[in-house]
Design a protein around this motif. Sequence first.
Motif, PDB file in Angstrom:
ATOM      1  N   THR A 121       0.835  -1.190   0.000  1.00  0.00           N
ATOM      2  CA  THR A 121       0.000   0.000   0.000  1.00  0.00           C
ATOM      3  C   THR A 121       0.872   1.241   0.000  1.00  0.00           C
ATOM      4  O   THR A 121       1.824   1.344   0.762  1.00  0.00           O
ATOM      5  CB  THR A 121      -0.900   0.019   1.252  1.00  0.00           C
ATOM      6  OG1 THR A 121      -1.678  -1.161   1.268  1.00  0.00           O
ATOM      7  CG2 THR A 121      -1.811   1.229   1.240  1.00  0.00           C
ATOM      8  N   ASP A 142      -3.884   9.749  -4.586  1.00  0.00           N
ATOM      9  CA  ASP A 142      -3.933   8.782  -3.494  1.00  0.00           C
ATOM     10  C   ASP A 142      -5.038   9.004  -2.480  1.00  0.00           C
ATOM     11  O   ASP A 142      -5.346   8.100  -1.703  1.00  0.00           O
ATOM     12  CB  ASP A 142      -2.598   8.798  -2.731  1.00  0.00           C
ATOM     13  CG  ASP A 142      -1.419   8.525  -3.645  1.00  0.00           C
ATOM     14  OD1 ASP A 142      -1.519   7.593  -4.456  1.00  0.00           O
ATOM     15  OD2 ASP A 142      -0.423   9.260  -3.553  1.00  0.00           O
ATOM     16  N   SER A 193      -7.705   3.921  -1.575  1.00  0.00           N
ATOM     17  CA  SER A 193      -7.767   2.474  -1.356  1.00  0.00           C
ATOM     18  C   SER A 193      -8.829   2.078  -0.327  1.00  0.00           C
ATOM     19  O   SER A 193      -9.232   0.925  -0.271  1.00  0.00           O
ATOM     20  CB  SER A 193      -6.402   1.952  -0.914  1.00  0.00           C
ATOM     21  OG  SER A 193      -6.024   2.547   0.316  1.00  0.00           O
ATOM     22  N   ARG A 194      -9.299   3.002   0.483  1.00  0.00           N
ATOM     23  CA  ARG A 194     -10.310   2.725   1.518  1.00  0.00           C
ATOM     24  C   ARG A 194     -11.736   3.056   1.080  1.00  0.00           C
ATOM     25  O   ARG A 194     -12.678   2.789   1.801  1.00  0.00           O
ATOM     26  CB  ARG A 194     -10.001   3.526   2.783  1.00  0.00           C
ATOM     27  CG  ARG A 194      -8.672   3.277   3.387  1.00  0.00           C
ATOM     28  CD  ARG A 194      -8.696   2.015   4.144  1.00  0.00           C
ATOM     29  NE  ARG A 194      -7.402   1.820   4.796  1.00  0.00           N
ATOM     30  CZ  ARG A 194      -7.173   0.854   5.628  1.00  0.00           C
ATOM     31  NH1 ARG A 194      -8.111   0.006   5.919  1.00  0.00           N
ATOM     32  NH2 ARG A 194      -5.987   0.722   6.159  1.00  0.00           N
ATOM     33  N   THR A 247     -16.260   5.208   3.670  1.00  0.00           N
ATOM     34  CA  THR A 247     -15.369   4.085   3.952  1.00  0.00           C
ATOM     35  C   THR A 247     -16.057   3.209   4.988  1.00  0.00           C
ATOM     36  O   THR A 247     -17.139   3.537   5.472  1.00  0.00           O
ATOM     37  CB  THR A 247     -14.024   4.567   4.521  1.00  0.00           C
ATOM     38  OG1 THR A 247     -14.235   5.100   5.819  1.00  0.00           O
ATOM     39  CG2 THR A 247     -13.371   5.591   3.622  1.00  0.00           C
ATOM     40  N   ARG A 257     -11.493   4.785  -9.755  1.00  0.00           N
ATOM     41  CA  ARG A 257     -10.178   4.553  -9.141  1.00  0.00           C
ATOM     42  C   ARG A 257     -10.276   3.598  -7.957  1.00  0.00           C
ATOM     43  O   ARG A 257      -9.406   2.747  -7.768  1.00  0.00           O
ATOM     44  CB  ARG A 257      -9.543   5.873  -8.712  1.00  0.00           C
ATOM     45  CG  ARG A 257      -9.012   6.624  -9.911  1.00  0.00           C
ATOM     46  CD  ARG A 257      -7.966   7.618  -9.523  1.00  0.00           C
ATOM     47  NE  ARG A 257      -8.596   8.849  -9.085  1.00  0.00           N
ATOM     48  CZ  ARG A 257      -8.071   9.688  -8.222  1.00  0.00           C
ATOM     49  NH1 ARG A 257      -6.910   9.433  -7.685  1.00  0.00           N
ATOM     50  NH2 ARG A 257      -8.691  10.789  -7.893  1.00  0.00           N
ATOM     51  N   ALA A 258     -11.329   3.721  -7.168  1.00  0.00           N
ATOM     52  CA  ALA A 258     -11.511   2.816  -6.022  1.00  0.00           C
ATOM     53  C   ALA A 258     -11.709   1.385  -6.511  1.00  0.00           C
ATOM     54  O   ALA A 258     -11.163   0.437  -5.926  1.00  0.00           O
ATOM     55  CB  ALA A 258     -12.700   3.264  -5.184  1.00  0.00           C
ATOM     56  N   THR A 286      -8.370   0.012  -7.610  1.00  0.00           N
ATOM     57  CA  THR A 286      -7.540  -0.268  -6.431  1.00  0.00           C
ATOM     58  C   THR A 286      -7.981  -1.590  -5.793  1.00  0.00           C
ATOM     59  O   THR A 286      -7.154  -2.403  -5.398  1.00  0.00           O
ATOM     60  CB  THR A 286      -7.644   0.872  -5.406  1.00  0.00           C
ATOM     61  OG1 THR A 286      -7.237   2.073  -6.033  1.00  0.00           O
ATOM     62  CG2 THR A 286      -6.767   0.624  -4.195  1.00  0.00           C
ATOM     63  N   ARG A 287      -9.303  -1.822  -5.701  1.00  0.00           N
ATOM     64  CA  ARG A 287      -9.799  -3.082  -5.143  1.00  0.00           C
ATOM     65  C   ARG A 287      -9.388  -4.248  -6.018  1.00  0.00           C
ATOM     66  O   ARG A 287      -9.006  -5.308  -5.532  1.00  0.00           O
ATOM     67  CB  ARG A 287     -11.318  -3.035  -4.999  1.00  0.00           C
ATOM     68  CG  ARG A 287     -11.791  -2.407  -3.727  1.00  0.00           C
ATOM     69  CD  ARG A 287     -13.260  -2.670  -3.475  1.00  0.00           C
ATOM     70  NE  ARG A 287     -14.125  -2.035  -4.459  1.00  0.00           N
ATOM     71  CZ  ARG A 287     -14.503  -0.761  -4.422  1.00  0.00           C
ATOM     72  NH1 ARG A 287     -14.078   0.003  -3.469  1.00  0.00           N
ATOM     73  NH2 ARG A 287     -15.295  -0.277  -5.361  1.00  0.00           N
ATOM     74  N   GLN A 318      -6.771  -4.477  -7.920  1.00  0.00           N
ATOM     75  CA  GLN A 318      -5.337  -4.714  -7.772  1.00  0.00           C
ATOM     76  C   GLN A 318      -5.016  -5.408  -6.461  1.00  0.00           C
ATOM     77  O   GLN A 318      -4.055  -6.152  -6.359  1.00  0.00           O
ATOM     78  CB  GLN A 318      -4.560  -3.399  -7.857  1.00  0.00           C
ATOM     79  CG  GLN A 318      -4.590  -2.777  -9.233  1.00  0.00           C
ATOM     80  CD  GLN A 318      -4.013  -1.370  -9.234  1.00  0.00           C
ATOM     81  OE1 GLN A 318      -3.599  -0.856  -8.208  1.00  0.00           O
ATOM     82  NE2 GLN A 318      -3.966  -0.746 -10.405  1.00  0.00           N
ATOM     83  N   ALA A 319      -5.841  -5.165  -5.426  1.00  0.00           N
ATOM     84  CA  ALA A 319      -5.575  -5.737  -4.101  1.00  0.00           C
ATOM     85  C   ALA A 319      -5.968  -7.218  -4.045  1.00  0.00           C
ATOM     86  O   ALA A 319      -5.514  -7.923  -3.169  1.00  0.00           O
ATOM     87  CB  ALA A 319      -6.334  -4.967  -3.032  1.00  0.00           C
TER      88      ALA A 319
END
Length: 170
Positions: free
Chosen positions: A2, A90, A109-110, A134, A161-162, A165-166, A168-169
């Motif tokens: 992260t 970010d 990311s949250r 969040t 974007r969120a 990011t999810r 990718q995680a």
Amino acid sequence: MTVAPAPVREPAWSLPRTAIGLWVTESLIGVVITALVVGALLIWVPADLGGPVPFLRWAVPVVAVLDALIAVFVRPWLKHRVYRWEVTQDAVYTRTGWLSQTWTLVPVSRIQTVDVTRGFLQQLFGLATVAVFTASSQGTVRIWHLEHGVAQRVADDLAARAERTRDQAT
């Protein structure tokens, strides 16, 4: 791994000037309601039923007028000067308040949900609010009173974007 959000600094963007008109309108509505209630109490409650003493018959209206002048002619301009927001690569963050400032930062990311809402007065002024949620009860960021088109673009961008990011995680 992260990536930590960029350091907190002064958010780059202020609200559109139409937000001032919205706040003035909200203040005028509040002033009218307050004047009606205070006026009714000062006029219709007789002294023998615990009505206002003579001092209050002139002091309360003076204080109410001063408060109304501040609410309509000062507070909206101060709010516009101090309310700031920014969406970086970010994070999303806002700064509100002039006497007591609140900084709220949410890493992209949250982000779980992004909503755009428009109250009745916001619709009249062409504005909208972006709410970034969040899982944390303390992590919600609301970007108040953006122009409707800007709010929609910000919300769409953050949601995309969120989602990336999810993805990718996982």
